[in-house]
Design a protein around this motif. Structure first.
Motif, PDB file in Angstrom:
ATOM      1  N   UNK A  25       0.837  -1.207   0.000  1.00  0.00           N
ATOM      2  CA  UNK A  25       0.000   0.000   0.000  1.00  0.00           C
ATOM      3  C   UNK A  25       0.871   1.256   0.000  1.00  0.00           C
ATOM      4  N   UNK A  26       0.534   2.254  -0.827  1.00  0.00           N
ATOM      5  CA  UNK A  26       1.362   3.463  -0.952  1.00  0.00           C
ATOM      6  C   UNK A  26       1.547   4.191   0.381  1.00  0.00           C
ATOM      7  N   UNK A  27       2.798   4.464   0.713  1.00  0.00           N
ATOM      8  CA  UNK A  27       3.108   5.202   1.928  1.00  0.00           C
ATOM      9  C   UNK A  27       3.026   4.402   3.208  1.00  0.00           C
ATOM     10  N   UNK A  28       2.777   3.099   3.116  1.00  0.00           N
ATOM     11  CA  UNK A  28       2.683   2.262   4.315  1.00  0.00           C
ATOM     12  C   UNK A  28       4.064   2.074   4.920  1.00  0.00           C
ATOM     13  N   UNK A  29       4.147   2.302   6.222  1.00  0.00           N
ATOM     14  CA  UNK A  29       5.411   2.152   6.948  1.00  0.00           C
ATOM     15  C   UNK A  29       5.229   1.141   8.071  1.00  0.00           C
ATOM     16  N   UNK A  30       6.213   0.250   8.206  1.00  0.00           N
ATOM     17  CA  UNK A  30       6.224  -0.768   9.253  1.00  0.00           C
ATOM     18  C   UNK A  30       7.062  -0.271  10.416  1.00  0.00           C
ATOM     19  N   UNK A  31       6.639  -0.593  11.624  1.00  0.00           N
ATOM     20  CA  UNK A  31       7.441  -0.281  12.809  1.00  0.00           C
ATOM     21  C   UNK A  31       7.065  -1.234  13.932  1.00  0.00           C
ATOM     22  N   UNK A 108      -7.654   2.660   3.685  1.00  0.00           N
ATOM     23  CA  UNK A 108      -8.390   3.736   3.009  1.00  0.00           C
ATOM     24  C   UNK A 108      -9.035   4.686   4.012  1.00  0.00           C
ATOM     25  N   UNK A 109      -9.596   4.141   5.101  1.00  0.00           N
ATOM     26  CA  UNK A 109     -10.196   4.983   6.143  1.00  0.00           C
ATOM     27  C   UNK A 109      -9.160   5.903   6.788  1.00  0.00           C
ATOM     28  N   UNK A 110      -8.027   5.328   7.143  1.00  0.00           N
ATOM     29  CA  UNK A 110      -6.976   6.119   7.800  1.00  0.00           C
ATOM     30  C   UNK A 110      -6.385   7.130   6.827  1.00  0.00           C
ATOM     31  N   UNK A 111      -6.143   6.711   5.604  1.00  0.00           N
ATOM     32  CA  UNK A 111      -5.591   7.621   4.600  1.00  0.00           C
ATOM     33  C   UNK A 111      -6.532   8.806   4.379  1.00  0.00           C
ATOM     34  N   UNK A 112      -7.823   8.551   4.306  1.00  0.00           N
ATOM     35  CA  UNK A 112      -8.809   9.618   4.095  1.00  0.00           C
ATOM     36  C   UNK A 112      -8.863  10.588   5.274  1.00  0.00           C
ATOM     37  N   UNK A 113      -8.421  10.153   6.463  1.00  0.00           N
ATOM     38  CA  UNK A 113      -8.445  11.023   7.633  1.00  0.00           C
ATOM     39  C   UNK A 113      -7.210  11.936   7.723  1.00  0.00           C
ATOM     40  N   UNK A 114      -6.240  11.711   6.856  1.00  0.00           N
ATOM     41  CA  UNK A 114      -5.030  12.538   6.854  1.00  0.00           C
ATOM     42  C   UNK A 114      -5.336  13.915   6.284  1.00  0.00           C
ATOM     43  N   UNK A 115      -4.465  14.870   6.576  1.00  0.00           N
ATOM     44  CA  UNK A 115      -4.624  16.197   5.990  1.00  0.00           C
ATOM     45  C   UNK A 115      -4.512  16.097   4.474  1.00  0.00           C
ATOM     46  N   UNK A 116      -5.063  17.063   3.788  1.00  0.00           N
ATOM     47  CA  UNK A 116      -4.989  17.098   2.315  1.00  0.00           C
ATOM     48  C   UNK A 116      -3.532  17.082   1.850  1.00  0.00           C
ATOM     49  N   UNK A 117      -2.688  17.804   2.578  1.00  0.00           N
ATOM     50  CA  UNK A 117      -1.267  17.864   2.222  1.00  0.00           C
ATOM     51  C   UNK A 117      -0.622  16.482   2.354  1.00  0.00           C
ATOM     52  N   UNK A 118      -0.917  15.783   3.455  1.00  0.00           N
ATOM     53  CA  UNK A 118      -0.353  14.443   3.671  1.00  0.00           C
ATOM     54  C   UNK A 118      -0.887  13.473   2.627  1.00  0.00           C
ATOM     55  N   UNK A 119      -2.174  13.578   2.287  1.00  0.00           N
ATOM     56  CA  UNK A 119      -2.743  12.704   1.258  1.00  0.00           C
ATOM     57  C   UNK A 119      -2.081  12.953  -0.093  1.00  0.00           C
ATOM     58  N   UNK A 120      -1.837  14.230  -0.413  1.00  0.00           N
ATOM     59  CA  UNK A 120      -1.240  14.589  -1.708  1.00  0.00           C
ATOM     60  C   UNK A 120       0.185  14.057  -1.829  1.00  0.00           C
ATOM     61  N   UNK A 121       0.866  13.895  -0.711  1.00  0.00           N
ATOM     62  CA  UNK A 121       2.247  13.412  -0.727  1.00  0.00           C
ATOM     63  C   UNK A 121       2.343  11.916  -1.000  1.00  0.00           C
ATOM     64  N   UNK A 122       1.223  11.213  -0.913  1.00  0.00           N
ATOM     65  CA  UNK A 122       1.213   9.763  -1.122  1.00  0.00           C
ATOM     66  C   UNK A 122       0.929   9.434  -2.592  1.00  0.00           C
ATOM     67  N   UNK A 123       1.529   8.361  -3.047  1.00  0.00           N
ATOM     68  CA  UNK A 123       1.234   7.876  -4.396  1.00  0.00           C
ATOM     69  C   UNK A 123      -0.222   7.389  -4.440  1.00  0.00           C
ATOM     70  N   UNK A 124      -0.850   7.492  -5.600  1.00  0.00           N
ATOM     71  CA  UNK A 124      -2.233   6.989  -5.700  1.00  0.00           C
ATOM     72  C   UNK A 124      -2.288   5.488  -5.420  1.00  0.00           C
ATOM     73  N   UNK A 125      -3.417   5.048  -4.897  1.00  0.00           N
ATOM     74  CA  UNK A 125      -3.600   3.611  -4.647  1.00  0.00           C
ATOM     75  C   UNK A 125      -4.183   2.990  -5.902  1.00  0.00           C
ATOM     76  N   UNK A 126      -3.512   1.958  -6.374  1.00  0.00           N
ATOM     77  CA  UNK A 126      -3.966   1.277  -7.610  1.00  0.00           C
ATOM     78  C   UNK A 126      -5.209   0.485  -7.383  1.00  0.00           C
TER      79      UNK A 126
END
Length: 126
Positions: A25-31, A108-126
Motif C-alpha cells: 500500500x502506498x506510503x505504508x510504513x512498518x514499525x 483507506x479509512x486512515x488515509x482519508x483522515x489525513x490532511x490534504x497535504x499528507x494525502x497529496x504526498x502519497x502515491x495513488x492507490x492502484x
C-alpha cells in the motif's frame, strides 16, 4: 510434520501474508512501537493494521462501532484488544482475500483522515 509445527508454519505464513498486503500500500510504513514482535503498519503516522507479539490475528479499523459490531456478530473477527471499539481483530488464518479486503478498507479509512497535504504526498492507490 507434527500438528504443532504445521500450526506454527501456518501462523508464520499468515503473518507474512498480512505484512505483504500492508507493504504493497502506498506510503505504508512498518514499525515496532510496542516492542519486538509487534508488527504495526501506519500511513501518515496513523496505524491502520497491527499484529501483536502473540500473532493471533491482525487488528484493523472499521468505519464505525456499528460496523465493527456487525462484523463481530457475523463471526468475521472479535473486538480488537487495546483499540477503540471501531477496530476488529481478524484471525491470521482468515482467507487471504478477506484479510486483503479488511486491511485495505482500514488503510483507506486512515488515509482519508489525513490532511490534504499528507494525502497529496502519497502515491495513488492502484
Amino acid at each position: 510434520m507434527t500438528q504443532a509445527s504445521l500450526h506454527l508454519t501456518l501462523r508464520a505464513m499468515s503473518r507474512d501474508t498480512v505484512n505483504t498486503i500492508c507493504a504493497a500500500l502506498p506510503g505504508a510504513d512498518w514499525s515496532e512501537p510496542f516492542g519486538p514482535g509487534h508488527d504495526v503498519w501506519k500511513v501518515g503516522d496513523k496505524i491502520f493494521a497491527a499484529i501483536g507479539a502473540q500473532g493471533t490475528g491482525v487488528s484493523v479499523k472499521t468505519p464505525d462501532v456499528e460496523t465493527a459490531q456487525m462484523l463481530i456478530d457475523a463471526g468475521v473477527g472479535v473486538k480488537a484488544p487495546y483499540f477503540h471499539k471501531s477496530w476488529i481483530h481478524l484471525p491470521l488464518d482468515a482467507e487471504t482475500e478477506e484479510l486483503r479486503h479488511r486491511i485495505t478498507a482500514s488503510y483507506d479509512l486512515i488515509r482519508a483522515s489525513l490532511t490534504k497535504k499528507a494525502q497529496a504526498a502519497l502515491a495513488p492507490r492502484a
